[in-house]
Write an enzyme that holds these catalytic residues in place. Sequence first.
Site, short mmCIF file in Angstrom:
data_model
loop_
_atom_site.label_atom_id
_atom_site.label_comp_id
_atom_site.label_asym_id
_atom_site.label_seq_id
_atom_site.Cartn_x
_atom_site.Cartn_y
_atom_site.Cartn_z
N CYS A 6 -68.34 -71.51 -52.86
CA CYS A 6 -68.75 -69.96 -53.35
C CYS A 6 -67.54 -69.62 -54.37
CB CYS A 6 -68.86 -68.99 -52.20
SG CYS A 6 -70.18 -69.47 -51.19
N HIS A 63 -67.21 -61.95 -54.49
CA HIS A 63 -68.23 -62.86 -54.09
C HIS A 63 -69.18 -62.11 -53.00
CE1 HIS A 63 -70.31 -66.13 -52.38
NE2 HIS A 63 -69.76 -66.02 -51.34
N ASN A 98 -76.68 -64.20 -51.09
CA ASN A 98 -75.63 -65.23 -51.41
C ASN A 98 -75.88 -66.15 -52.27
OD1 ASN A 98 -73.24 -66.97 -51.08
ND2 ASN A 98 -73.06 -66.70 -49.21
O1 UT7 Z 1 -70.62 -67.33 -49.03
C1 UT7 Z 1 -69.52 -68.30 -48.09
C2 UT7 Z 1 -69.18 -67.33 -47.13
N1 UT7 Z 1 -69.97 -66.73 -46.13
C3 UT7 Z 1 -69.80 -65.79 -45.60
O2 UT7 Z 1 -68.73 -64.99 -45.99
C4 UT7 Z 1 -70.72 -65.33 -44.52
C5 UT7 Z 1 -69.69 -64.51 -43.42
N2 UT7 Z 1 -70.41 -64.28 -42.26
C6 UT7 Z 1 -71.63 -63.39 -42.15
O3 UT7 Z 1 -71.87 -62.83 -43.28
C7 UT7 Z 1 -71.95 -63.02 -41.09
O4 UT7 Z 1 -71.33 -63.56 -39.97
C8 UT7 Z 1 -73.72 -63.24 -40.75
C9 UT7 Z 1 -74.26 -62.21 -41.18
C10 UT7 Z 1 -73.82 -64.75 -40.99
C11 UT7 Z 1 -73.71 -62.83 -39.17
O5 UT7 Z 1 -73.40 -61.64 -38.84
P1 UT7 Z 1 -72.57 -61.49 -37.36
O6 UT7 Z 1 -72.59 -60.04 -37.43
O7 UT7 Z 1 -71.65 -62.32 -37.60
O8 UT7 Z 1 -73.68 -62.16 -36.41
P2 UT7 Z 1 -73.36 -63.24 -35.30
O9 UT7 Z 1 -73.30 -64.34 -36.09
O10 UT7 Z 1 -72.13 -62.86 -34.55
O11 UT7 Z 1 -74.54 -63.04 -34.32
C12 UT7 Z 1 -74.94 -62.09 -33.59
C13 UT7 Z 1 -76.22 -61.93 -33.08
C14 UT7 Z 1 -76.50 -63.25 -32.54
O12 UT7 Z 1 -77.24 -63.19 -31.22
P3 UT7 Z 1 -76.95 -63.02 -29.65
O13 UT7 Z 1 -75.96 -64.52 -29.57
O14 UT7 Z 1 -75.58 -61.96 -29.84
O15 UT7 Z 1 -77.74 -62.88 -28.84
C15 UT7 Z 1 -77.25 -64.34 -33.40
O16 UT7 Z 1 -77.99 -65.00 -32.89
O17 UT7 Z 1 -77.46 -61.94 -34.23
C16 UT7 Z 1 -78.12 -63.03 -34.05
N3 UT7 Z 1 -78.74 -63.27 -35.21
C17 UT7 Z 1 -79.93 -62.70 -35.86
N4 UT7 Z 1 -80.60 -61.75 -35.16
C18 UT7 Z 1 -81.87 -61.34 -36.05
C19 UT7 Z 1 -78.16 -64.12 -36.24
N5 UT7 Z 1 -79.08 -64.26 -37.23
C20 UT7 Z 1 -79.93 -63.40 -37.14
C21 UT7 Z 1 -81.24 -62.93 -37.85
N6 UT7 Z 1 -81.78 -61.77 -37.29
N7 UT7 Z 1 -81.32 -63.36 -39.07
#
Ligand code: UT7
Length: 325
Positions: free
Chosen positions: A113, A252, A282
């Site tokens: 990215c 980004h 993204n």
């Molecule tokens: O471009 C390159 C760089 N990339 C980035 O900068 C991405 C950076 N990361 C992010 O944007 C975020 O971490 C995400 C959007 C990918 C995830 O958001 P988060 O608030 O960090 O969520 P998490 O990974 O901590 O997951 C929280 C919960 C989990 O469930 P449990 O384990 O708490 O029960 C996930 O399984 O959300 C769940 N989850 C979802 N739920 C519904 C993950 N994806 C989804 C989804 N829908 N699509």
Amino acid sequence: MKYSRIIGTGAYYPEKVMTNADFEKMVETTDEWITTRTGIKTRHITAKDETTSDMAYKAALNAIDMAGIKASEIDGIIFATLSGDYTLPNTATMLQHKLGISGSFAFDLNVACSGFVYSLSVADAMIKVGQCKTILIACAERLSAMTDFTDRNTCVLFGDAAGCAIVRASDTPGVRSTNISADGTFGDLLTMHGVGTTYLANRDTMRLEDNFIKMNGREVFKQAVRMMEEAAVKAVADSGLQESDITFLVPHQANMRIIEATAKRFNLSMDKVLINLDRCGNTSSATIPTVLDDGIRSGKVKTGDNLVIVAFGGGATWGGSVVTL
Ligand code: UT7
């Protein structure tokens, strides 16, 4: 000439659009989760026969048109992508061929990215030492080809697009500073192992799941906030401008919460931040040139504006730049 300037931009978005409602039918997710956690509403997805170089070609024509130059004036192409058409030949030469030019240099650059910021840094340096006068930066990604549409952790995040910029030698300042960094310690946080020789060399160990992007989102998020701020602050410090001179943040587009944290650091209200994350998701290297092109073509960003451009990507790689349009 002492400086380089961005004299034209162009973007291309595939026709097909996938909404959050579409993903609700495919994986265990909701529009509410995707919107509040990421800021994404829709993303563009390529047609079956639409390649990364096809998208870049259309974006490049738009950038060439805005710059008011002929393709034959391009001395070189830097193509930032992690989803090029093939491993060999590189995608830059394919774009060169589609543009009907030859002889110019053409190379791919893979820093995920951070592709636009790295490319701008290289283009600026090549122009400043007098090696060439006009460079086409092409950033295009067909991330849908490497997305696991059964994995809710990643499939809702990514989209396909292409963004280009023409950078040319100038007597007046355009690109005022660039910084680029990397730290392989974080290599495992964001991966797509498929086409590398590690598995190709032993066909018995090739697995379908290696052809998909995998991400430890939470860890990437933490590092992204820290590194984006570091790169943006350094870019301004090196630019000769003050933080109060900055008129727009061009970040980004990975997550609205990361963008808001960076904007807050510069006391910039969100109307001073260029955003297409909601419409495009993204698109890796393509986020910055596409959102910049949107800003210029809509009249929001004008000649003379001072932009802080900042990116973070897998590797980890990151970088920042201050550009006067
Ligand atoms: O471009 C390159 C760089 N990339 C980035 O900068 C991405 C950076 N990361 C992010 O944007 C975020 O971490 C995400 C959007 C990918 C995830 O958001 P988060 O608030 O960090 O969520 P998490 O990974 O901590 O997951 C929280 C919960 C989990 O469930 P449990 O384990 O708490 O029960 C996930 O399984 O959300 C769940 N989850 C979802 N739920 C519904 C993950 N994806 C989804 C989804 N829908 N699509």
